[in-house]
Scaffold this active site. Sequence first.
Site, short mmCIF file in Angstrom:
data_model
loop_
_atom_site.label_atom_id
_atom_site.label_comp_id
_atom_site.label_asym_id
_atom_site.label_seq_id
_atom_site.Cartn_x
_atom_site.Cartn_y
_atom_site.Cartn_z
N ASP A 221 0.87 -1.18 0.00
CA ASP A 221 0.00 0.00 0.00
C ASP A 221 0.90 1.22 0.00
OD1 ASP A 221 -1.69 2.12 0.58
OD2 ASP A 221 -2.65 1.14 2.29
N ASP B 174 -4.80 7.39 -6.91
CA ASP B 174 -5.09 8.80 -6.66
C ASP B 174 -6.08 8.97 -5.51
OD1 ASP B 174 -5.10 11.58 -7.05
OD2 ASP B 174 -6.42 11.49 -8.80
#
Length: 180
Positions: free
Chosen positions: A9, A33
């Site tokens: 992540d 994003d």
Amino acid sequence: MQILISTGDITTNTADAIVNAASSSLLGGGGVDGAIHRAAGPGLLAACRELRAGTYAQGLPTGDAVATPGFDLPAGWVIHTVGPNARAGETDPALLASCFRRALDVAEELGAQTVAFPAISAGIYGWDPAVVADIGLRTVRDYPARSVRSVEFVLFDGRTEQIFQTAWQGLETAAGETDA
């Protein structure tokens, strides 16, 4: 420069700067994003709105990059770059290479020593992850870094990580053959 490849992540990465595969609006979106915007908190959106009110009133051009603070992220900076959208006909490899190069230019301007990249344009923008791996790894490997010492490609899943690992092994093998 050291190049690392992992699954993870990117919003939890502790690099000096993480790269956001941003939309040209800079105001968040889906995929990487959206995850970065959510994890960074409202300060990131406010900073991006300031960019849109000034230099980037028309949005950030494809292939360019700009930085904001990281706000609530472990990374000190977020470097936003807009990848080409293959689904919209943006298939020029030079545009994709520009994303990686311009992000590293911005990292150098910031004095960042460590940078984390996602697989820019390999998600909803429709680029083949193997092409992204080849272009991204070549561009980073060939970049004349001064302050950046380590780049990590932090990939969303094991399949994409394997594609990047295979591409990296191919590049290292080819480099070894030309050095011999």
